[in-house]
Design an enzyme around this catalytic site. Sequence first.
Site, mmCIF file in Angstrom:
data_model
loop_
_atom_site.group_PDB
_atom_site.id
_atom_site.type_symbol
_atom_site.label_atom_id
_atom_site.label_comp_id
_atom_site.label_asym_id
_atom_site.label_seq_id
_atom_site.Cartn_x
_atom_site.Cartn_y
_atom_site.Cartn_z
ATOM 1 N N ASN A 51 5.700 -9.852 -16.990
ATOM 2 C CA ASN A 51 4.421 -10.572 -16.959
ATOM 3 C C ASN A 51 3.283 -9.671 -17.439
ATOM 4 O OD1 ASN A 51 5.623 -12.888 -15.792
ATOM 5 N ND2 ASN A 51 5.559 -11.892 -13.800
ATOM 6 N N HIS A 137 3.235 -21.771 -6.609
ATOM 7 C CA HIS A 137 3.941 -20.532 -6.282
ATOM 8 C C HIS A 137 4.209 -20.408 -4.777
ATOM 9 C CE1 HIS A 137 4.360 -16.077 -5.935
ATOM 10 N NE2 HIS A 137 4.857 -16.195 -7.161
ATOM 11 N N GLU A 180 -1.979 -24.232 -9.776
ATOM 12 C CA GLU A 180 -1.996 -23.080 -10.672
ATOM 13 C C GLU A 180 -2.719 -23.518 -11.943
ATOM 14 O OE1 GLU A 180 1.911 -21.271 -11.178
ATOM 15 O OE2 GLU A 180 2.323 -21.508 -9.055
ATOM 16 N N SER A 184 3.738 -20.843 -13.462
ATOM 17 C CA SER A 184 4.487 -19.602 -13.642
ATOM 18 C C SER A 184 5.880 -19.810 -14.205
ATOM 19 C CB SER A 184 4.571 -18.849 -12.319
ATOM 20 O OG SER A 184 5.277 -19.601 -11.355
ATOM 21 N N ASP A 209 -4.986 -20.924 -8.959
ATOM 22 C CA ASP A 209 -4.269 -19.654 -9.050
ATOM 23 C C ASP A 209 -4.052 -19.371 -10.537
ATOM 24 O OD1 ASP A 209 -2.230 -17.748 -9.356
ATOM 25 O OD2 ASP A 209 -1.271 -18.302 -7.466
ATOM 26 N N HIS A 212 -1.174 -16.474 -14.282
ATOM 27 C CA HIS A 212 -0.587 -16.414 -15.626
ATOM 28 C C HIS A 212 -1.555 -16.817 -16.737
ATOM 29 C CE1 HIS A 212 3.350 -15.483 -13.997
ATOM 30 N NE2 HIS A 212 3.015 -16.308 -13.019
ATOM 31 N N LYS A 232 -0.275 -8.730 -13.512
ATOM 32 C CA LYS A 232 0.355 -9.348 -14.691
ATOM 33 C C LYS A 232 -0.384 -8.885 -15.945
ATOM 34 C CE LYS A 232 2.692 -12.406 -11.748
ATOM 35 N NZ LYS A 232 2.625 -13.505 -10.797
HETATM 36 C C1 PLP Z 1 2.951 -13.487 -9.356
HETATM 37 C C2 PLP Z 1 2.192 -14.603 -8.756
HETATM 38 C C3 PLP Z 1 1.436 -14.431 -7.607
HETATM 39 C C4 PLP Z 1 1.477 -13.163 -6.804
HETATM 40 O O1 PLP Z 1 0.809 -12.132 -7.420
HETATM 41 P P1 PLP Z 1 1.233 -10.625 -7.068
HETATM 42 O O2 PLP Z 1 0.035 -9.836 -7.443
HETATM 43 O O3 PLP Z 1 2.441 -10.320 -7.861
HETATM 44 O O4 PLP Z 1 1.506 -10.596 -5.591
HETATM 45 C C5 PLP Z 1 0.655 -15.478 -7.174
HETATM 46 N N1 PLP Z 1 0.671 -16.664 -7.811
HETATM 47 C C6 PLP Z 1 1.397 -16.874 -8.907
HETATM 48 C C7 PLP Z 1 1.353 -18.198 -9.579
HETATM 49 C C8 PLP Z 1 2.200 -15.859 -9.407
HETATM 50 O O5 PLP Z 1 2.976 -16.076 -10.474
#
Ligand code: PLP
Length: 380
Positions: A51, A137, A180, A184, A209, A212, A232
Amino acid sequence: MTQSDDIDDFARDKLAGLEAAHLRRRLFPTKRLPQGGAERDGRRLLSFCDNDYLGLSTDARVIEAARDAAGLYGAGAGASRLVTGECPLNRELETKLAALKGLEAARLFGSGYMANVGVIPVLAGPGDLIVMDALSHACLHAGAKLSGADVATFAHNDVADAARLLKAHPERRRALVITETIFSMDGDRAPLAALNALCNEEGAWLMTDDAHGFGVARLDNPAPVQMGTLSKAAGAYGGYVCGPAAFTELLVSRARSFVYTTGLAPAVLGAALRAVEIIGDEPALGAAARAHARRFAEMLDLPAPAAAIVPLVIGAADRALAISERLADEGFLVSAIRPPTVPAGTARLRFTFTADHRAEDVEALARAVRNALAIEMEMS
Ligand SMILES: *Cc1c(COP(=O)(O)O)cnc(C)c1O
């Protein structure tokens, strides 16, 4: 009641069950290198499952910033930001993040996961309603559950279904809608404008969120609360949430995963700070990652991706694993994503692209995938 089995037997039994269902997960020591390179078991592979969308985790400028910050401020934060006093890089990074997101203020967390389990229970509690996209997620689901609010999930990206759920709970106090931005595991985008209009109509709050999307695809996002991660596209570690200043101030007193945990390490703050500057200054990086993803999807006749993620849904977990192994034999590192990360029966290969992949490698990958699929078809 007596507890007769010992922990070892208990765990072995569980592992055997996972193994039989092709759902056991394993760790592989891997050395990550620039340009998507990866060394595993003495083999040199090209990774299409990071990522690290902009290649910033191996960027010399980001690494140097991490080193400098550790030199200046030490290896660790010492305690919670509330206890020892905070490393000044926290404020600097929060200010930069808020500016980049175009929101009033930002608050950092230990990770994206910790941001979601901390923020959601501040926004909603018992008597409130959380309406969230079914493909959200795991940490969004965890935060919703921790909040004690009633939780309902709407069919993926289905605004009418979200509206139905909001109207079906007239007794609710506050309502929080969660989605989101870029999904993801599916790589598509949420209907943010329509969800925001629904929230305005129903008197609900929208939280997104952007794990990505951040640094990869700049979306028009009207949500008042926007979280994301620095692990990411920013290539480092940590989570953040942006929103009204009073809300980010409230988190300092109320978000348990902020209060009761140690601040981010200075090296992580330094790296993230430099990465966020690069993201702001060099939008061409995100565009390059998106272009690779589009080209790959085109070559395989897959739907056009919204950012840098292209899923190829296979179905059965064992078939997805077999194709992943076949691609590794060709030098490509692409992991199979299996339930419960994705719904049962939708095991898939999830391809991700970074700004520093080479176009010819992306095309070679597409050809290798085509071959691997053809062989799988013959065998099944
Ligand atoms: C990876 C991810 C998270 C968590 O983030 P980290 O910093 O890795 O804990 C939260 N939401 C989504 C959609 C993700 O893909």
